[in-house]
Design a protein around this motif. Structure first.
Motif, PDB file in Angstrom:
ATOM      1  N   CYS A  43       0.927  -1.106   0.126  1.00 24.65           N
ATOM      2  CA  CYS A  43      -0.050   0.029   0.063  1.00 24.65           C
ATOM      3  C   CYS A  43       0.860   1.124   0.005  1.00 24.65           C
ATOM      4  O   CYS A  43       2.118   1.312   0.393  1.00 24.65           O
ATOM      5  N   TYR A  44       0.529   2.238  -0.602  1.00 20.76           N
ATOM      6  CA  TYR A  44       1.176   3.695  -0.923  1.00 20.76           C
ATOM      7  C   TYR A  44       0.602   4.903  -0.094  1.00 20.76           C
ATOM      8  O   TYR A  44      -0.615   4.816  -0.349  1.00 20.76           O
ATOM      9  N   PHE A  45       1.114   5.470   0.850  1.00 23.86           N
ATOM     10  CA  PHE A  45       0.692   6.710   1.054  1.00 23.86           C
ATOM     11  C   PHE A  45       1.480   7.938   1.208  1.00 23.86           C
ATOM     12  O   PHE A  45       2.947   7.552   1.337  1.00 23.86           O
ATOM     13  N   THR A  46       1.192   9.096   1.104  1.00 25.47           N
ATOM     14  CA  THR A  46       1.986  10.114   1.132  1.00 25.47           C
ATOM     15  C   THR A  46       1.546  11.038   2.356  1.00 25.47           C
ATOM     16  O   THR A  46       0.419  11.395   2.533  1.00 25.47           O
ATOM     17  N   ILE A  47       2.596  11.611   3.225  1.00 24.36           N
ATOM     18  CA  ILE A  47       2.280  12.373   4.049  1.00 24.36           C
ATOM     19  C   ILE A  47       2.142  13.686   3.821  1.00 24.36           C
ATOM     20  O   ILE A  47       3.092  14.468   2.906  1.00 24.36           O
ATOM     21  N   ASP A  48       1.081  14.408   4.200  1.00 20.70           N
ATOM     22  CA  ASP A  48       0.668  15.681   3.869  1.00 20.70           C
ATOM     23  C   ASP A  48       0.211  16.580   5.021  1.00 20.70           C
ATOM     24  O   ASP A  48      -1.196  16.275   5.153  1.00 20.70           O
ATOM     25  N   SER A  49       0.983  17.153   5.882  1.00 16.48           N
ATOM     26  CA  SER A  49       0.547  17.644   7.378  1.00 16.48           C
ATOM     27  C   SER A  49       0.463  19.234   7.325  1.00 16.48           C
ATOM     28  O   SER A  49       0.211  19.861   8.169  1.00 16.48           O
ATOM     29  N   THR A  50       0.701  19.644   6.004  1.00 19.21           N
ATOM     30  CA  THR A  50       0.875  20.938   5.918  1.00 19.21           C
ATOM     31  C   THR A  50      -0.571  21.628   5.495  1.00 19.21           C
ATOM     32  O   THR A  50      -1.207  21.199   4.102  1.00 19.21           O
ATOM     33  N   ARG A  51      -1.267  22.521   5.864  1.00 16.99           N
ATOM     34  CA  ARG A  51      -2.381  23.199   5.636  1.00 16.99           C
ATOM     35  C   ARG A  51      -2.154  24.086   4.142  1.00 16.99           C
ATOM     36  O   ARG A  51      -1.042  24.626   4.313  1.00 16.99           O
ATOM     37  N   PRO A  52      -3.155  24.209   3.505  1.00 17.59           N
ATOM     38  CA  PRO A  52      -3.081  25.114   2.333  1.00 17.59           C
ATOM     39  C   PRO A  52      -2.666  26.443   2.966  1.00 17.59           C
ATOM     40  O   PRO A  52      -3.331  26.941   3.895  1.00 17.59           O
ATOM     41  N   VAL A  53      -1.890  27.277   2.310  1.00 17.27           N
ATOM     42  CA  VAL A  53      -1.552  28.705   2.833  1.00 17.27           C
ATOM     43  C   VAL A  53      -2.489  29.764   2.254  1.00 17.27           C
ATOM     44  O   VAL A  53      -2.712  30.909   3.058  1.00 17.27           O
ATOM     45  N   GLY A  54      -3.259  29.365   1.235  1.00 13.87           N
ATOM     46  CA  GLY A  54      -4.105  30.565   0.826  1.00 13.87           C
ATOM     47  C   GLY A  54      -5.671  30.456   1.303  1.00 13.87           C
ATOM     48  O   GLY A  54      -5.815  29.551   1.998  1.00 13.87           O
ATOM     49  N   THR A  55      -6.342  31.501   1.200  1.00 11.87           N
ATOM     50  CA  THR A  55      -7.714  31.500   1.540  1.00 11.87           C
ATOM     51  C   THR A  55      -8.678  31.522   0.568  1.00 11.87           C
ATOM     52  O   THR A  55      -8.463  32.562  -0.304  1.00 11.87           O
ATOM     53  N   PRO A  56      -9.702  30.901   0.382  1.00 13.13           N
ATOM     54  CA  PRO A  56     -10.585  30.899  -0.825  1.00 13.13           C
ATOM     55  C   PRO A  56     -11.431  32.195  -0.920  1.00 13.13           C
ATOM     56  O   PRO A  56     -11.569  32.758   0.143  1.00 13.13           O
ATOM     57  N   THR A  57     -11.842  32.511  -2.044  1.00 11.81           N
ATOM     58  CA  THR A  57     -12.754  33.704  -2.268  1.00 11.81           C
ATOM     59  C   THR A  57     -14.190  32.826  -2.710  1.00 11.81           C
ATOM     60  O   THR A  57     -14.187  31.857  -3.282  1.00 11.81           O
ATOM     61  N   VAL A  58     -15.127  33.656  -2.336  1.00 13.59           N
ATOM     62  CA  VAL A  58     -16.341  33.315  -2.587  1.00 13.59           C
ATOM     63  C   VAL A  58     -17.166  34.572  -3.115  1.00 13.59           C
ATOM     64  O   VAL A  58     -17.162  35.859  -2.812  1.00 13.59           O
ATOM     65  N   THR A  59     -17.944  34.127  -4.274  1.00 14.20           N
ATOM     66  CA  THR A  59     -18.816  35.175  -5.083  1.00 14.20           C
ATOM     67  C   THR A  59     -19.991  34.581  -5.313  1.00 14.20           C
ATOM     68  O   THR A  59     -20.326  33.279  -5.387  1.00 14.20           O
ATOM     69  N   SER A  60     -21.130  35.651  -5.370  1.00 13.56           N
ATOM     70  CA  SER A  60     -22.414  35.037  -5.978  1.00 13.56           C
ATOM     71  C   SER A  60     -23.124  36.029  -6.748  1.00 13.56           C
ATOM     72  O   SER A  60     -23.193  37.426  -6.663  1.00 13.56           O
ATOM     73  N   PRO A  61     -23.347  35.456  -8.084  1.00 11.87           N
ATOM     74  CA  PRO A  61     -23.961  36.444  -9.154  1.00 11.87           C
ATOM     75  C   PRO A  61     -25.354  36.726  -8.875  1.00 11.87           C
ATOM     76  O   PRO A  61     -25.825  37.756  -9.304  1.00 11.87           O
ATOM     77  N   ASN A  62     -26.256  36.069  -7.862  1.00  9.06           N
ATOM     78  CA  ASN A  62     -27.484  36.455  -7.742  1.00  9.06           C
ATOM     79  C   ASN A  62     -27.873  36.982  -6.546  1.00  9.06           C
ATOM     80  O   ASN A  62     -29.015  37.317  -6.098  1.00  9.06           O
ATOM     81  N   TYR A  63     -26.949  36.916  -5.508  1.00 13.25           N
ATOM     82  CA  TYR A  63     -27.205  37.515  -4.365  1.00 13.25           C
ATOM     83  C   TYR A  63     -25.863  38.115  -3.920  1.00 13.25           C
ATOM     84  O   TYR A  63     -24.914  37.822  -2.906  1.00 13.25           O
ATOM     85  N   PRO A  64     -25.658  39.241  -4.360  1.00 16.37           N
ATOM     86  CA  PRO A  64     -24.537  40.211  -3.968  1.00 16.37           C
ATOM     87  C   PRO A  64     -24.513  40.655  -2.740  1.00 16.37           C
ATOM     88  O   PRO A  64     -25.530  40.859  -2.084  1.00 16.37           O
ATOM     89  N   PRO A  65     -23.463  40.751  -1.938  1.00 13.90           N
ATOM     90  CA  PRO A  65     -23.388  41.399  -0.817  1.00 13.90           C
ATOM     91  C   PRO A  65     -23.741  42.902  -0.494  1.00 13.90           C
ATOM     92  O   PRO A  65     -23.879  43.691  -1.570  1.00 13.90           O
ATOM     93  N   ASN A  66     -24.072  43.255   0.524  1.00 17.47           N
ATOM     94  CA  ASN A  66     -24.425  44.824   1.034  1.00 17.47           C
ATOM     95  C   ASN A  66     -25.405  45.403   0.234  1.00 17.47           C
ATOM     96  O   ASN A  66     -25.522  46.534  -0.130  1.00 17.47           O
ATOM     97  N   GLN A  67     -26.442  44.810  -0.259  1.00 15.98           N
ATOM     98  CA  GLN A  67     -27.518  44.777  -0.642  1.00 15.98           C
ATOM     99  C   GLN A  67     -28.759  43.842  -0.454  1.00 15.98           C
ATOM    100  O   GLN A  67     -28.381  43.151  -0.247  1.00 15.98           O
ATOM    101  N   TRP A  68     -29.904  44.641  -0.736  1.00 17.86           N
ATOM    102  CA  TRP A  68     -31.145  43.659  -0.179  1.00 17.86           C
ATOM    103  C   TRP A  68     -31.419  42.776  -1.599  1.00 17.86           C
ATOM    104  O   TRP A  68     -31.398  43.434  -2.618  1.00 17.86           O
ATOM    105  N   ASN A  69     -31.623  41.632  -1.271  1.00 17.01           N
ATOM    106  CA  ASN A  69     -31.971  40.776  -2.529  1.00 17.01           C
ATOM    107  C   ASN A  69     -33.238  40.090  -2.352  1.00 17.01           C
ATOM    108  O   ASN A  69     -33.585  39.808  -0.974  1.00 17.01           O
ATOM    109  N   GLN A  70     -33.998  39.769  -3.205  1.00 21.00           N
ATOM    110  CA  GLN A  70     -35.334  38.949  -3.270  1.00 21.00           C
ATOM    111  C   GLN A  70     -35.043  37.640  -2.877  1.00 21.00           C
ATOM    112  O   GLN A  70     -34.224  36.838  -3.952  1.00 21.00           O
TER     113      GLN A  70
END
Length: 461
Positions: free
Chosen positions: A143-170
């Motif tokens: 059996c084969y495994f690779t050790i990866d104990s390092t967390r990703p350094v970046g932070t994901p981004t999140v966008t929404s085309p139909n519920y934009p932030p900072n305004q009222w949405n239906q």
């Protein structure tokens, strides 16, 4: 990273399992058959990968649990055997580590712990062998495994085309989110949730023989999604579990399921609560009233309402929740009996065809179900009578259907008396001492509902 309570508990118990490094197997009888190579191989509670070019990626805090089921050619035998695990770095097969699990039971998972040799970013191979006395099985396939104990350094981004932030949405449509790793090719997927913090990832369940049943987190599309490529993005359509404003929390995951830092996306939603209209705007306790439920017009135009969830509070049997199906126009009716002893409190949400749950609307009415208590000799909050002077106390209902009263004067046991045809009754009482005194009394209805209690205080001269 934590992967759930069960794996942690298993690791904590490993010290009691009799594991030894490079130890000779305890003598074991071969009378139960010839040892066979272990099966059901797992590492880190995840499936064994037999392709050296496609190893399993594991996040390891200093060690990796390896395990397999030892066997013999006699399927009915249960004499203890040993399981020998041999591991080595793929880049340097000469650096071999051997771990032996003694007194293992054929047919049950036997665990070993690889430690000391593990380096982040390195790939390892391991194999297992069953030993019974001087006899040993063939080795299993590696059996084969690779050790990866390092967390990703970046932070994901999140966008929404139909519920934009900072305004009222239906509200009414599922929220479309695009999750992006922004080119960080250590990220291969995402975890997300409407609650914070993100739930712990549980790697496996276990059967009665200790065999892990690995879970693929990405099978849970309500909380996980794979990126379209390492460092890429994913699009999900989600319905908030509640109405009103929403916040989605997201983390990037690498191949070993190490999480990145989280990011959150918040948006505003106009009210989508239904309306609730009783046929009698002021019902009394015991009345049965028809309620008409109507959907929010803007919500109905986006996605028709198909049902309502009705939640009542503090009824005689506790809180109650039930669903009511809606007609084609989104309306519905339901009957409620006013049986809350301190009033009736109703909460209603609607559910649309696409799963959208509205924010709640509330309907409340307060009424008093305590009895009225009067006494000519011992007036409420006043002075009267005296030691040895009898007094009459009259109980009068404020609601219909009262059949009895239960009362107790201070430091005396409860007494239950029947009510008259008009719901009233009187009791006589003679004090044995002067000073402050009082009684507690509540009524019980014909249907067995115990109404709210009333406290009546007075002072004996």
């Amino acid at each position: 990273m934590s992967f759930g309570a069960r794996p942690r508990a298993v690791l904590a118990l490993l010290g009691t399992l009799g594991l030894s490094l490079a130890a000779a197997a305890l003598p074991a009888s071969a009378a139960d058959g010839v040892p066979t190579a272990p099966t059901q191989l797992f590492n880190g509670y995840r499936n064994c990968a037999t392709d050296a070019d496609r190893p399993t990626y594991l996040s390891a805090l200093g060690n990796v649990v390896v395990e397999g089921i030892p066997g013999t050619t006699d399927a009915t035998g249960n004499s203890p055997v040993s399981v020998r695990y041999e591991a080595w770095p793929v880049a340097d097969p000469s650096r071999t580590q051997t771990v032996t699990r003694d007194r293992a039971t054929p047919g049950y998972e036997a665990k070993g712990v690889l430690s000391g040799m593990l380096v982040d970013g390195q790939t390892y191979a391991w194999r297992a062998q069953t030993v019974a006395g001087d006899a040993a099985s063939d080795w299993s396939a590696p059996c084969y495994f690779t050790i990866d104990s390092t967390r990703p350094v970046g932070t994901p981004t999140v966008t929404s085309p139909n519920y934009p932030p900072n305004q009222w949405n239906q509200g009414g449509d599922p929220v479309r989110f695009t999750l992006s790793a922004n080119g960080d090719d250590d990220v291969t997927g995402f975890q997300f949730s409407w609650t914070q913090p993100l739930p712990v990832i549980d790697l496996a369940d276990f059967d009665d023989h200790g065999v892990p049943q690995p879970r693929d987190p990405y099978a849970d599309s309500a909380h996980f999604v794979r990126a379209d490529a390492p460092g890429g993005s994913a699009t999900v359509d989600l319905v908030p579990p509640y109405g009103g404003s929403g916040t989605l929390t997201v983390s990037g995951l690498d191949r070993a399921l190490n999480p990145s830092d989280t990011t959150s996306y918040s948006f505003l939603v106009r009210g989508t609560a239904p309306t609730v209209t009783p046929s009698d705007p002021s019902p009394e306790f015991g009345d049965t009233t028809t309620f008409t439920l109507r959907p929010d017009a803007a919500l109905q135009s986006r996605s028709p309402v198909v049902s309502y969830s009705v939640h009542t509070v503090n009824g005689p049997d506790g809180d109650r929740t039930f669903d009511v199906a809606a007609a084609a126009d989104g309306t519905a009716t339901t009957q409620l009996t006013m049986d809350g002893v301190n009033g009736e409190h109703v909460e209603v949400t609607s559910r649309s065809a696409d799963g959208w749950v509205s924010d709640p609307t509330f309907w409340d009415i307060d009424y008093d179900t305590t009895p009225t208590v009067t006494s000519d000799v011992y007036p409420e909050d006043g002075y009267g009578g005296g030691v040895g002077v009898p007094g009459t106390f009259t109980f009068t209902p404020k609601v219909k259907g009262v059949v009895s009263y239960t009362y107790a004067f201070d430091s005396e046991p409860e007494v239950t008396v029947a009510a008259g045809a008009d719901g009233t009754t009187s009791v006589d009482w003679t004090p044995g001492s002067a000073g402050p005194d009082g009684l507690q009394v509540y009524a019980t209805t014909r249907s067995g509902i115990q109404l709210a209690a009333y406290s009546y205080s007075f002072t004996v001269n």
